[in-house]
Motif scaffolding. Structure first.
Motif, PDB file in Angstrom:
ATOM      1  N   PRO A 115       0.835  -1.205   0.000  1.00  0.00           N
ATOM      2  CA  PRO A 115       0.000   0.000   0.000  1.00  0.00           C
ATOM      3  C   PRO A 115       0.871   1.257   0.000  1.00  0.00           C
ATOM      4  CG  PRO A 115       0.185  -0.854   2.224  1.00  0.00           C
ATOM      5  CD  PRO A 115       0.948  -1.807   1.342  1.00  0.00           C
ATOM      6  N   GLU A 116       0.281   2.354  -0.395  1.00  0.00           N
ATOM      7  CA  GLU A 116       1.002   3.618  -0.339  1.00  0.00           C
ATOM      8  C   GLU A 116       1.009   4.170   1.080  1.00  0.00           C
ATOM      9  OE1 GLU A 116      -0.373   6.368  -3.323  1.00  0.00           O
ATOM     10  OE2 GLU A 116      -0.597   4.777  -4.812  1.00  0.00           O
ATOM     11  N   LEU A 117       0.023   3.731   1.872  1.00  0.00           N
ATOM     12  CA  LEU A 117      -0.101   4.203   3.249  1.00  0.00           C
ATOM     13  C   LEU A 117      -0.702   3.093   4.094  1.00  0.00           C
ATOM     14  CD1 LEU A 117       0.050   6.702   5.207  1.00  0.00           C
ATOM     15  CD2 LEU A 117      -2.335   7.154   4.566  1.00  0.00           C
ATOM     16  N   LEU A 118      -0.185   2.933   5.322  1.00  0.00           N
ATOM     17  CA  LEU A 118      -0.686   1.907   6.237  1.00  0.00           C
ATOM     18  C   LEU A 118      -1.135   2.577   7.528  1.00  0.00           C
ATOM     19  CD1 LEU A 118      -1.059  -1.142   6.832  1.00  0.00           C
ATOM     20  CD2 LEU A 118       1.291  -1.164   7.701  1.00  0.00           C
ATOM     21  N   LEU A 119      -2.366   2.273   7.954  1.00  0.00           N
ATOM     22  CA  LEU A 119      -2.930   2.821   9.184  1.00  0.00           C
ATOM     23  C   LEU A 119      -3.124   1.695  10.194  1.00  0.00           C
ATOM     24  CD1 LEU A 119      -5.715   5.099   7.597  1.00  0.00           C
ATOM     25  CD2 LEU A 119      -3.357   5.736   8.192  1.00  0.00           C
ATOM     26  N   LEU A 120      -2.433   1.784  11.319  1.00  0.00           N
ATOM     27  CA  LEU A 120      -2.509   0.767  12.365  1.00  0.00           C
ATOM     28  C   LEU A 120      -3.239   1.366  13.562  1.00  0.00           C
ATOM     29  CD1 LEU A 120       1.185  -0.547  12.146  1.00  0.00           C
ATOM     30  CD2 LEU A 120      -0.848  -1.458  10.983  1.00  0.00           C
ATOM     31  N   ASP A 121      -4.507   0.992  13.720  1.00  0.00           N
ATOM     32  CA  ASP A 121      -5.368   1.599  14.736  1.00  0.00           C
ATOM     33  C   ASP A 121      -5.407   0.729  15.989  1.00  0.00           C
ATOM     34  OD1 ASP A 121      -7.271   2.933  16.171  1.00  0.00           O
ATOM     35  OD2 ASP A 121      -8.763   3.032  14.581  1.00  0.00           O
ATOM     36  N   GLU A 122      -4.405   0.926  16.867  1.00  0.00           N
ATOM     37  CA  GLU A 122      -4.282   0.116  18.092  1.00  0.00           C
ATOM     38  C   GLU A 122      -4.427  -1.366  17.775  1.00  0.00           C
ATOM     39  OE1 GLU A 122      -5.713   1.672  21.990  1.00  0.00           O
ATOM     40  OE2 GLU A 122      -7.013   2.897  20.730  1.00  0.00           O
ATOM     41  N   HIS A 123      -3.706  -1.811  16.766  1.00  0.00           N
ATOM     42  CA  HIS A 123      -3.924  -3.157  16.229  1.00  0.00           C
ATOM     43  C   HIS A 123      -3.442  -4.274  17.136  1.00  0.00           C
ATOM     44  CE1 HIS A 123       0.215  -2.400  15.196  1.00  0.00           C
ATOM     45  NE2 HIS A 123       0.373  -3.527  14.548  1.00  0.00           N
ATOM     46  N   THR A 124      -2.805  -3.936  18.270  1.00  0.00           N
ATOM     47  CA  THR A 124      -2.394  -4.981  19.214  1.00  0.00           C
ATOM     48  C   THR A 124      -3.128  -4.865  20.545  1.00  0.00           C
ATOM     49  OG1 THR A 124      -0.555  -3.635  20.074  1.00  0.00           O
ATOM     50  CG2 THR A 124      -0.091  -5.078  18.193  1.00  0.00           C
ATOM     51  N   ALA A 125      -4.086  -3.948  20.644  1.00  0.00           N
ATOM     52  CA  ALA A 125      -4.753  -3.675  21.922  1.00  0.00           C
ATOM     53  C   ALA A 125      -5.519  -4.872  22.469  1.00  0.00           C
ATOM     54  CB  ALA A 125      -5.688  -2.478  21.776  1.00  0.00           C
ATOM     55  N   ALA A 126      -6.039  -5.732  21.591  1.00  0.00           N
ATOM     56  CA  ALA A 126      -6.841  -6.870  22.037  1.00  0.00           C
ATOM     57  C   ALA A 126      -6.010  -8.132  22.285  1.00  0.00           C
ATOM     58  CB  ALA A 126      -7.936  -7.168  21.002  1.00  0.00           C
ATOM     59  N   LEU A 127      -4.697  -8.028  22.132  1.00  0.00           N
ATOM     60  CA  LEU A 127      -3.823  -9.193  22.270  1.00  0.00           C
ATOM     61  C   LEU A 127      -3.130  -9.195  23.624  1.00  0.00           C
ATOM     62  CD1 LEU A 127      -2.146  -8.999  18.738  1.00  0.00           C
ATOM     63  CD2 LEU A 127      -4.209 -10.262  19.384  1.00  0.00           C
ATOM     64  N   ASP A 128      -2.711 -10.365  24.066  1.00  0.00           N
ATOM     65  CA  ASP A 128      -1.945 -10.441  25.309  1.00  0.00           C
ATOM     66  C   ASP A 128      -0.579  -9.796  25.070  1.00  0.00           C
ATOM     67  OD1 ASP A 128       0.274 -12.687  24.907  1.00  0.00           O
ATOM     68  OD2 ASP A 128      -1.557 -13.396  23.943  1.00  0.00           O
ATOM     69  N   PRO A 129       0.100  -9.330  26.139  1.00  0.00           N
ATOM     70  CA  PRO A 129       1.342  -8.573  25.978  1.00  0.00           C
ATOM     71  C   PRO A 129       2.413  -9.256  25.128  1.00  0.00           C
ATOM     72  CG  PRO A 129       0.577  -8.380  28.233  1.00  0.00           C
ATOM     73  CD  PRO A 129      -0.322  -9.391  27.553  1.00  0.00           C
ATOM     74  N   LYS A 130       2.614 -10.557  25.331  1.00  0.00           N
ATOM     75  CA  LYS A 130       3.652 -11.273  24.578  1.00  0.00           C
ATOM     76  C   LYS A 130       3.307 -11.317  23.091  1.00  0.00           C
ATOM     77  CE  LYS A 130       6.190 -15.655  24.411  1.00  0.00           C
ATOM     78  NZ  LYS A 130       6.345 -17.004  25.024  1.00  0.00           N
ATOM     79  N   THR A 131       2.052 -11.639  22.782  1.00  0.00           N
ATOM     80  CA  THR A 131       1.625 -11.700  21.384  1.00  0.00           C
ATOM     81  C   THR A 131       1.639 -10.318  20.758  1.00  0.00           C
ATOM     82  OG1 THR A 131       0.197 -13.588  21.913  1.00  0.00           O
ATOM     83  CG2 THR A 131      -0.217 -12.454  19.837  1.00  0.00           C
TER      84      THR A 131
END
Length: 262
Positions: free
Chosen positions: A166-182
């Motif tokens: 993509p020309e631009l990537l938007l990551l909107d808290e994409h790890t917020a629902a995961l456990d800390p290690k993951t």
């Protein structure tokens, strides 16, 4: 590369519920910039992403990507060159379809979607891309995506968003629902893919350590405005404690979950 010119977003304009969600936001990013964004709930971070992606149309201002004015372009057309990941690992993939079928759709970004049988060469390319995630998915092309763990699914979503660059990537808290290690593993994969492919990226995070660890710029938002952009030597030398102090003194916000080290 990405230019936001005087972006104003007003919800319920002209009513008693009128709310200014973004107030005259201006931003210029160069190709390959990776910007982490922090701010309290309601600061305008997600609205900013929605405005860039086309989910929300700006009341005033322009969104310009690679010289093209996207301001009045619908979201589905912008998705041809803007990748986006959400908090929920369930978004961005088709759970009833296999990994191969999901990647088939991802490979057709900007084209008319159709399911096609891939050649041996294409399957090998898929396996190679999956192997880079280091999650063992390269030997599971026939597995239904709905059976994957949250971390596996979010990593696959990330791969799908970048499979056709993509020309631009938007990551909107994409790890917020995961456990800390993951979450850390997915963040490391994200950083590596962004760096390898030189993808201009914006990432919303509530983790101060991650805000400094990843990317080359950190942006602070409050009340729909960009109140600080930290970059260069200042950012390189900045500690988490100094960032917290700058954030709290700039926003007068001392109790938000943004201070938590996840």
């Amino acid at each position: 590369m990405l230019e936001l010119k005087n972006i104003l977003v007003i919800f319920n304009q002209g009513t008693v519920n009128e709310k200014i969600a973004l107030s005259h936001v201006n931003l210029e990013l160069e190709k390959g910039d990776f910007v982490t964004i922090i701010g309290s709930n309601g600061a305008g971070k997600s609205t900013l992403f929605q405005t860039i992606s086309g989910a929300v149309e700006a009341t005033e201002g322009q969104v310009i990507l690679n010289g093209q004015d996207l301001s009045h372009m619908p979201e589905y057309k912008r998705s041809r060159f803007i990748g986006r990941l959400f908090q929920d690992p369930l978004k961005g993939t088709a759970p009833s379809m296999t990994i191969e079928e999901n990647l088939s759709l991802a490979s057709q970004r900007g084209q008319h979607f159709r399911l096609t049988l891939f050649s041996h060469k294409h399957k090998q390319e898929m396996k190679q891309a999956l192997a880079e995630l280091n999650l063992g998915l390269e030997e599971r092309l026939d597995m239904k995506v709905g059976t994957l763990s949250g971390g596996q699914r979010q990593a696959l979503t990330l791969l799908m968003a970048t499979y056709v660059k993509p020309e631009l990537l938007l990551l909107d808290e994409h790890t917020a629902a995961l456990d800390p290690k993951t979450a850390q593993k997915v963040l490391e994969i994200s950083s590596r893919l962004v760096e390898e492919h030189q993808i201009t990226t914006l990432m919303i995070t509530h983790n101060m350590e991650d805000a400094l660890k990843y990317g080359n710029k950190t942006m602070i938002m409050k009340d729909g405005q960009v109140i600080a952009v930290i970059e260069g030597d200042k950012r390189e030398k900045m500690s988490v404690e100094e960032l917290i102090h700058l954030y709290s003194s700039s926003t007068h916000d001392y109790n938000d979950r943004i201070f938590l080290k996840q």
